[in-house]
Design an enzyme around this catalytic site. Structure first.
Site, short mmCIF file in Angstrom:
data_model
loop_
_atom_site.label_atom_id
_atom_site.label_comp_id
_atom_site.label_asym_id
_atom_site.label_seq_id
_atom_site.Cartn_x
_atom_site.Cartn_y
_atom_site.Cartn_z
N CYS A 2 1.09 -1.28 -0.18
CA CYS A 2 -0.21 -0.28 0.30
C CYS A 2 0.41 1.36 0.26
O CYS A 2 1.93 1.29 0.63
CB CYS A 2 -0.61 0.12 1.45
SG CYS A 2 -1.99 -1.18 0.89
N ARG A 27 5.30 -0.05 -6.24
CA ARG A 27 5.25 -0.63 -5.19
C ARG A 27 4.67 -1.81 -4.88
O ARG A 27 4.45 -3.00 -4.48
CB ARG A 27 5.61 -0.40 -4.09
CG ARG A 27 5.40 1.09 -3.19
CD ARG A 27 5.05 2.23 -2.52
NE ARG A 27 5.11 1.74 -1.24
CZ ARG A 27 5.80 1.21 -0.47
NH1 ARG A 27 6.85 2.68 -0.61
NH2 ARG A 27 5.96 0.71 0.97
N TRP A 76 -3.20 -2.57 -1.38
CA TRP A 76 -2.48 -4.34 -1.33
C TRP A 76 -3.33 -4.86 -0.68
O TRP A 76 -2.84 -4.97 0.84
CB TRP A 76 -1.48 -4.15 -1.69
CG TRP A 76 -1.08 -5.63 -1.45
CD1 TRP A 76 -0.33 -6.59 -0.36
CD2 TRP A 76 0.14 -6.36 -2.44
NE1 TRP A 76 0.12 -7.83 -1.00
CE2 TRP A 76 0.49 -7.05 -2.26
CE3 TRP A 76 0.23 -6.20 -3.83
CZ2 TRP A 76 1.19 -8.88 -3.04
CZ3 TRP A 76 0.86 -7.14 -4.93
CH2 TRP A 76 1.50 -8.46 -4.34
N ASN A 102 -2.10 2.46 5.73
CA ASN A 102 -1.37 0.69 5.21
C ASN A 102 -1.21 0.01 6.49
O ASN A 102 -0.52 0.68 7.94
CB ASN A 102 0.38 1.29 4.88
CG ASN A 102 0.23 1.82 3.59
OD1 ASN A 102 -0.97 2.30 3.31
ND2 ASN A 102 0.85 2.76 3.05
N GLY A 103 -1.26 -1.12 6.54
CA GLY A 103 -1.16 -1.85 7.59
C GLY A 103 -2.16 -3.47 8.14
O GLY A 103 -3.04 -3.14 7.32
N GLU A 483 19.80 -17.22 -5.50
CA GLU A 483 19.36 -15.72 -6.27
C GLU A 483 18.67 -15.41 -7.06
O GLU A 483 17.38 -15.04 -8.21
CB GLU A 483 20.32 -14.45 -5.38
CG GLU A 483 20.12 -13.29 -5.88
CD GLU A 483 18.80 -12.75 -5.71
OE1 GLU A 483 17.77 -13.10 -5.05
OE2 GLU A 483 18.24 -11.96 -5.77
N LYS A 487 15.21 -15.28 -9.08
CA LYS A 487 15.39 -13.58 -9.87
C LYS A 487 14.00 -14.40 -11.29
O LYS A 487 13.52 -13.79 -11.53
CB LYS A 487 15.94 -13.31 -10.35
CG LYS A 487 16.63 -11.88 -11.31
CD LYS A 487 16.90 -10.74 -9.95
CE LYS A 487 16.36 -11.28 -8.49
NZ LYS A 487 15.72 -10.36 -7.55
N GLU A 490 10.92 -15.11 -10.32
CA GLU A 490 9.60 -14.15 -10.14
C GLU A 490 9.94 -13.15 -11.49
O GLU A 490 7.97 -12.84 -11.05
CB GLU A 490 10.57 -13.03 -9.71
CG GLU A 490 10.73 -13.32 -8.13
CD GLU A 490 11.76 -12.00 -6.79
OE1 GLU A 490 11.52 -12.06 -5.77
OE2 GLU A 490 12.85 -11.72 -7.72
N HIS A 506 21.75 -36.84 -4.44
CA HIS A 506 20.93 -37.12 -3.16
C HIS A 506 19.32 -36.68 -3.72
O HIS A 506 18.94 -37.11 -2.38
CB HIS A 506 21.62 -36.78 -1.78
CG HIS A 506 22.56 -36.71 -1.32
ND1 HIS A 506 22.99 -38.20 -1.36
CD2 HIS A 506 24.49 -35.98 -1.78
CE1 HIS A 506 24.45 -37.76 -0.67
NE2 HIS A 506 25.33 -37.42 -1.38
N LYS A 601 6.92 -3.95 -3.29
CA LYS A 601 8.23 -4.07 -3.33
C LYS A 601 8.70 -4.11 -1.95
O LYS A 601 9.84 -4.99 -1.49
CB LYS A 601 8.20 -2.73 -4.22
CG LYS A 601 9.42 -1.89 -3.85
CD LYS A 601 10.82 -2.73 -4.86
CE LYS A 601 12.43 -2.04 -4.90
NZ LYS A 601 13.51 -3.40 -4.85
N1 HGA Z 1 -4.95 -3.90 5.76
C1 HGA Z 1 -5.92 -2.65 4.47
C2 HGA Z 1 -4.52 -2.16 4.23
C3 HGA Z 1 -3.60 -3.09 3.51
C4 HGA Z 1 -2.19 -2.73 3.88
O1 HGA Z 1 -1.51 -2.53 4.02
N2 HGA Z 1 -1.62 -3.58 2.68
O2 HGA Z 1 0.02 -3.18 2.53
C5 HGA Z 1 -6.21 -2.97 3.90
O3 HGA Z 1 -6.16 -4.42 3.52
O4 HGA Z 1 -6.89 -2.56 2.72
#
Ligand code: HGA
Length: 606
Positions: A2, A27, A76, A102-103, A483, A487, A490, A506, A601
């Site tokens: 986010c 991100r 996100w 965010n969080g 690595e 890469k 990803e 093995h 990111k």
């Molecule tokens: N929990 C919130 C924000 C998610 C977040 O910070 N993602 O990086 C949501 O789900 O909307």
């Protein structure tokens, strides 16, 4: 992950916020939204949200959507599907409050149940929405007090920005575990979760600490704790240029960043080499010679690419300083009740300096009294601030989700640290000198590898039909193989698996057949013959082999030859052609190289 952007000043806010959101697109996100103070007689808040890209949000903005104060978000999803309704900002039922967050709010379901019982109607499935209702229902007089009261109910992590229809002269922000940076302008203020969205407007920033809040007004800002006492966060100047976030003629950020590596390594070395004593000076390490000599073990913690950089770093430290060292995923370490030993030096590795699992591991270690250093790219980031000292890797801004130049600079920084620790112990002046010469050669050798792009592109086309690939290496080559396989998976989504070459018999030998190519890391070191024997074994089972080596390998179908450095430093260079290999494979397959599916990111949530 986010992203948050906010602005208060005199300019038309919607275009500014859209530009800010575009700067955060790298991100990774699934939806976006904006809220602003509409101004005029009617006043009030207006919002617009859309699933998908920022340009879809832009297309959906109502005709009359003007104001000079607003907040915006790229989401996100962690709680609730990615759709229009769950996109931020979220509002309370009276539509007086708008919140971007965010969080993760850990106690969201309890709060939701309580608020529902009190008559609140929830519109979204997000955890964030509880915050909007808590602020909206607060009886406190000021917006600051309302937000403070709301966050007191919250368990979990947040970086938030809040608008309130009754307080059109301010934005209130708060941070706990998720970055919030203020951008200080002339009669205008910005806020973001990432300096990337600020640098085109101002280089003066204030990074909030956990437990800190701020009020932004057009001509003023103040910071204070969630308990209400004033703090005196001073602005610092961001060194990164706005141009660093442009593509600069390359088709993707990944390509651009691969090509920036010679300069980036040069930056990591600059001003740090001490030829007189054949060692290096690492300004912010805060580890004097006596402390360095007292270290009995080194434990390196990182996630993904940073963990692989840590594996190479651990080998360098063992080789050059003869201190037992190993690396572990921070995400595992923090949950296994680790034995924390006072004589161990812990090193936390992260590009953003905000990686949630790494930060949580640092906090756990600090709580247990350990000495922790940071090896990070973003100056002033949470891990940089929470550790006792550390090394900035100076890769410059890395925008592509998959890491290339930052990985290389992390490994080079470990080389510097290993040399420093080695020279406080038994590494001789002559060996110190040899390593310094090797480090100095790196930028030119990187350019030499990149000059071979045409051949690597052809090889990528040759192997792009593979459904699955095996990557092997021994000792120094093994983390390089890991690595390189990461890469490839990803960016191309081809399944790739890394194994120590010594483990072939093995198990993984059972997979070898013409449709399963192997990429083998074959340095000219004491294990060359052993590695060649592994190639024989694969060839005998009709496996295709692409070798990355210091000389052409007879048993391989193709060899990418890389320049030789000191054997302790070879791992720095051997992965670089495989970054280009992953890039060209993904390009041939038409992948979204800078934004691989499902990845973000900076992983600032668990
Ligand atoms: N929990 C919130 C924000 C998610 C977040 O910070 N993602 O990086 C949501 O789900 O909307």
């Amino acid at each position: 992950m986010c992203g948050i952007v906010g602005y208060i000043g005199k300019r038309d806010v919607a275009p500014l916020l859209l530009e800010g959101l575009q700067r955060l697109e790298y991100r990774g996100y699934d939806s976006a939204g904006i809220a602003l103070h509409a101004g005029g007689k009617a006043g009030g808040l207006k919002t617009a949200k859309a699933k998908g890209r920022v340009r879809e949000l832009e297309a959906r903005l109502p005709k009359r959507f003007a104001g000079t104060t607003g907040i915006a978000h790229t989401r996100w999803a962690t709680h609730g599907a990615p759709n229009d309704v769950n996109a931020h900002p979220h509002m309370d039922n009276d539509e007086k409050v708008a919140v971007v967050h965010n969080g993760i709010i850990d106690n969201a379901s309890e709060l939701r149940a309580r608020l529902t019982a009190e008559g609140v109607t929830f519109l979204s499935d997000t955890d964030t929405e509880v915050l909007a209702h808590l602020v909206g229902r607060s009886q406190a007089e000021t917006l600051e007090e309302k937000v403070r009261e709301a966050v007191r109910h919250i368990e979990g992590t947040y970086g938030i920005a809040v608008l309130h229809a009754d307080f059109p002269d301010r934005i209130v922000v708060a941070r706990n575990g998720s970055p919030v940076v203020l951008g200080i302008g002339e009669k205008e203020m910005f806020v973001s979760s990432d300096v990337a969205a600020l640098v085109s407007h101002t280089r003066q920033v204030v990074t909030l600490d956990d437990g800190e809040m701020a009020t932004l007004k057009a001509d003023d800002y103040r910071t204070y704790t969630t308990e209400g006492s004033r703090t005196s966060a001073q602005p610092t100047t961001v060194e990164w240029e706005a141009e660093s976030y442009d593509m600069g003629g390359h088709d993707t950020y990944m390509h651009k960043e691969i090509y920036e590596q010679a300069d980036a390594v040069d930056r990591a070395l600059r001003g740090r080499i001490d030829d007189r004593f054949s060692t290096v000076h690492l300004g912010g390490l805060n580890l004097d010679a006596r402390d360095a000599r007292a270290v009995r073990r080194v434990k390196i913690l990182g996630c993904g690419t940073s963990y692989h950089a840590g594996q190479i770093g651990a080998q360098m430290i063992e080789e050059l300083a003869r201190i037992p060292a190993d690396a572990e995923p921070a995400s595992e370490f923090r949950y296994r009740n680790p034995v924390v030993d006072p004589d161990t030096l812990y090193i936390a590795v992260s590009q953003s300096g905000e990686t949630y699992d790494v930060l949580a591991a640092v906090q756990e270690l600090k709580r247990k009294g350990a000495r922790v250093l940071g090896l990070v790219n973003v100056v002033g980031s949470a891990i940089a601030r929470e550790t006792d000292g550390g090394i900035y890797v100076h890769a410059g801004p890395e925008v592509c989700v998959v890491s290339t130049k930052c990985f290389t600079n992390m490994v080079v920084s470990f080389g510097l640290l290993a040399l420093h620790l080695g020279r406080t112990r038994d590494l001789s002046v002559a060996d110190g000198k040899r390593i310094i010469e090797g480090l100095r050669k790196l930028p030119a050798q990187i350019s030499e590898i990149l000059a071979n792009e045409g051949e690597i592109e052809k090889l990528a086309a040759e192997y792009a039909d593979a459904k699955s690939m095996l990557f092997i290496g021994r000792v120094r080559g093994y983390p390089v193989a890991r690595e390189a396989s990461l890469k490839l998976k990803e960016v191309s989504y081809i399944h790739a698996e890394a194994y120590p070459a010594s483990e072939l018999k093995h198990g993984p030998l059972a997979l070898i057949e013409p449709a399963m190519p192997t990429v083998a890391i074959v340095p000219d070191d004491e294990l060359l013959e052993k590695n060649r024997a592994a190639l024989e074994e694969i060839k005998a089972r009709s496996g295709r082999i692409l070798a990355v080596a210091h000389q052409v390998q007879e048993k391989a179908d193709h060899t990418i030859v890389v320049p030789k450095n000191e054997h302790e430093l070879d791992a720095i260079l051997m992965g670089i052609p495989l970054q280009l290999f992953a890039y060209h494979t993904a390009k041939a397959m038409g992948r979204d190289i800078d934004k691989p599916r499902n990845l973000a990111k900076s992983v600032t949530v668990e």
